[in-house]
Design a protein around this motif. Structure first.
Motif, short mmCIF file in Angstrom:
data_model
loop_
_atom_site.label_atom_id
_atom_site.label_comp_id
_atom_site.label_asym_id
_atom_site.label_seq_id
_atom_site.Cartn_x
_atom_site.Cartn_y
_atom_site.Cartn_z
N ALA A 33 48.30 33.42 32.03
CA ALA A 33 48.94 32.76 33.17
C ALA A 33 48.54 33.45 34.48
N ALA A 34 48.44 34.76 34.47
CA ALA A 34 48.05 35.50 35.68
C ALA A 34 46.60 35.19 36.06
N ILE A 35 45.75 35.03 35.07
CA ILE A 35 44.34 34.69 35.33
C ILE A 35 44.25 33.30 35.95
N GLN A 36 44.97 32.35 35.37
CA GLN A 36 44.98 30.98 35.91
C GLN A 36 45.50 30.97 37.35
N SER A 37 46.56 31.72 37.59
CA SER A 37 47.15 31.78 38.92
C SER A 37 46.19 32.40 39.93
N ALA A 38 45.53 33.48 39.53
CA ALA A 38 44.57 34.14 40.42
C ALA A 38 43.41 33.20 40.75
N ARG A 40 43.54 29.85 40.77
CA ARG A 40 44.04 28.79 41.66
C ARG A 40 44.20 29.29 43.09
N LYS A 41 44.60 30.55 43.23
CA LYS A 41 44.78 31.13 44.57
C LYS A 41 43.49 31.67 45.16
N LYS A 42 42.38 31.46 44.44
CA LYS A 42 41.05 31.90 44.86
C LYS A 42 40.98 33.41 45.06
N GLN A 43 41.65 34.15 44.17
CA GLN A 43 41.58 35.61 44.20
C GLN A 43 40.44 36.12 43.33
N VAL A 44 39.92 35.27 42.45
CA VAL A 44 38.78 35.62 41.62
C VAL A 44 37.74 34.52 41.73
N THR A 45 36.48 34.88 41.57
CA THR A 45 35.40 33.90 41.63
C THR A 45 35.35 33.12 40.32
N PRO A 46 34.67 31.98 40.32
CA PRO A 46 34.54 31.24 39.05
C PRO A 46 33.86 32.06 37.96
N LEU A 52 36.87 36.52 32.37
CA LEU A 52 38.23 36.84 31.94
C LEU A 52 38.69 35.90 30.82
N GLN A 53 38.31 34.63 30.92
CA GLN A 53 38.68 33.67 29.88
C GLN A 53 38.00 34.02 28.55
N GLU A 54 36.74 34.43 28.60
CA GLU A 54 36.04 34.84 27.37
C GLU A 54 36.72 36.06 26.75
N GLU A 55 37.14 36.97 27.60
CA GLU A 55 37.82 38.17 27.12
C GLU A 55 39.15 37.81 26.44
N GLN A 56 39.87 36.85 27.01
CA GLN A 56 41.12 36.40 26.40
C GLN A 56 40.85 35.74 25.05
N GLU A 57 39.75 35.04 24.94
CA GLU A 57 39.39 34.42 23.67
C GLU A 57 39.09 35.48 22.60
N LEU A 91 41.28 42.44 35.43
CA LEU A 91 41.86 41.42 36.31
C LEU A 91 42.28 42.04 37.64
N ARG A 92 42.93 43.18 37.56
CA ARG A 92 43.36 43.87 38.78
C ARG A 92 42.15 44.22 39.66
N LYS A 93 41.07 44.67 39.02
CA LYS A 93 39.86 45.03 39.76
C LYS A 93 39.25 43.80 40.43
N TYR A 94 39.17 42.70 39.69
CA TYR A 94 38.59 41.48 40.24
C TYR A 94 39.43 40.92 41.39
N LYS A 95 40.74 41.05 41.29
CA LYS A 95 41.60 40.51 42.35
C LYS A 95 41.50 41.31 43.64
N THR A 96 41.12 42.56 43.56
CA THR A 96 41.12 43.41 44.76
C THR A 96 39.72 43.88 45.15
N ASN A 97 38.70 43.10 44.81
CA ASN A 97 37.35 43.54 45.12
C ASN A 97 36.86 43.13 46.52
N ARG A 98 37.74 42.60 47.32
CA ARG A 98 37.49 42.27 48.73
C ARG A 98 36.36 41.29 48.97
N GLU A 99 36.07 40.48 47.99
CA GLU A 99 35.07 39.45 48.20
C GLU A 99 35.71 38.27 48.91
N VAL A 100 34.93 37.59 49.74
CA VAL A 100 35.42 36.42 50.44
C VAL A 100 34.82 35.20 49.77
N TYR A 101 35.65 34.20 49.47
CA TYR A 101 35.19 33.02 48.75
C TYR A 101 35.10 31.83 49.67
#
Length: 101
Positions: A33-38, A40-46, A52-57, A91-101
């Motif tokens: 759920a946190a991955i999906q939310s991140a 949707r909020k554009k905190q992670v790149t596609p 992250l989805q592959e890792e969850q699988e 996930l925490r690292k990806y959310k805070t990597n300061r990339e602009v989308y």
């Protein structure tokens, strides 16, 4: 008397294993759920999202393999817990990597 205590301890340890297995499953669902939310909020790149989805699988398959015999050994619990911790850290690292989308 010793036998009764032994049986009681075995019964309680079995219940503790079940609770831990359920906790691991809930932890994985929260991560999903946190991955999906991140995403949707554009905190992670596609690309990060799909990683992250592959890792969850992989985690889901590991949980299925561990539960195949209806017994989750401490080694299996630790393995799955480690995978969940690594996924959380990534996930925490990806959310805070300061990339602009």
């Amino acid at each position: 008397m010793k036998r009764v205590l032994l049986w009681l301890m075995l019964l309680l340890s079995g219940l503790a294993t079940r609770v831990n297995a359920q906790d691991l499953q809930k932890m994985q669902q929260r991560q999903k759920a946190a991955i999906q939310s991140a995403f949707r909020k554009k905190q992670v790149t596609p690309k990060e999202y799909y990683k992250l989805q592959e890792e969850q699988e992989v985690i889901r398959k590991a949980m299925e393999r561990a539960k195949a015999d209806d017994y989750l050994s401490p080694k299996e619990q630790n393995e799955i817990y480690g995978k969940l911790q690594r996924a959380e850290k990534r996930l925490r690292k990806y959310k805070t990597n300061r990339e602009v989308y």
